[in-house]
Design an enzyme around this catalytic site. Sequence first.
Site, PDB file in Angstrom:
ATOM      1  N   ILE A  98      74.598 -43.822  63.549  1.00 10.68           N
ATOM      2  CA  ILE A  98      75.287 -44.545  62.481  1.00 10.68           C
ATOM      3  C   ILE A  98      74.237 -45.474  61.893  1.00 10.68           C
ATOM      4  O   ILE A  98      73.888 -46.483  62.490  1.00 10.68           O
ATOM      5  CB  ILE A  98      76.529 -45.304  62.991  1.00 10.68           C
ATOM      6  N   TYR A 123      78.834 -45.174  74.998  1.00 11.41           N
ATOM      7  CA  TYR A 123      78.879 -43.903  75.727  1.00 11.41           C
ATOM      8  C   TYR A 123      79.723 -44.038  76.994  1.00 11.41           C
ATOM      9  O   TYR A 123      80.519 -43.151  77.320  1.00 11.41           O
ATOM     10  CB  TYR A 123      77.475 -43.418  76.076  1.00 11.41           C
ATOM     11  N   GLU A 162      73.538 -30.758  74.377  1.00 11.08           N
ATOM     12  CA  GLU A 162      73.161 -32.157  74.160  1.00 11.08           C
ATOM     13  C   GLU A 162      73.916 -32.714  72.955  1.00 11.08           C
ATOM     14  O   GLU A 162      74.155 -32.005  71.978  1.00 11.08           O
ATOM     15  CB  GLU A 162      71.655 -32.268  73.938  1.00 11.08           C
ATOM     16  N   ARG A 174      82.507 -44.385  68.594  1.00 13.62           N
ATOM     17  CA  ARG A 174      83.344 -43.909  69.705  1.00 13.62           C
ATOM     18  C   ARG A 174      84.331 -42.838  69.244  1.00 13.62           C
ATOM     19  O   ARG A 174      84.550 -41.844  69.934  1.00 13.62           O
ATOM     20  CB  ARG A 174      84.100 -45.064  70.349  1.00 13.62           C
TER      21      ARG A 174
END
Length: 127
Positions: free
Chosen positions: A44, A90, A39, A56
Amino acid sequence: DREAASGGRDGAAFAIEVDSVFIGQCALFAEDAVARVCELGITIGDKRFWGQGYGREAIGLLVAYGFRHRNLHRIWLRVHANNERAIRSYRACGFVEEGRLRQHVWSNGRRDDLVIMGLLRQEGWQE
């Protein structure tokens, strides 16, 4: 600082810094060594650094580390459905929605879905 100093079994937790300023952290955890899945988590906390690509970049580095150095087959994560900014990030990193636990979390005074996203080695990382 406390978490970084305590380390961990596998050292898969990392600080995210910009110009020597700690802005968050990311980690791979709950590894299943037999299935080679793990996982991913990222935070942030300093909102001044949101939307600038740091998340990213950190995810990309963490995914590369997981696939290259940990020989993982799949990296997955969970995110609240109302966190659209994170879901976009994501997806930009190659993660796809794999499932949804309906009304699974209580967040900001209301029920929300929990979205499960994943990335397979052959989908999102090239050596």
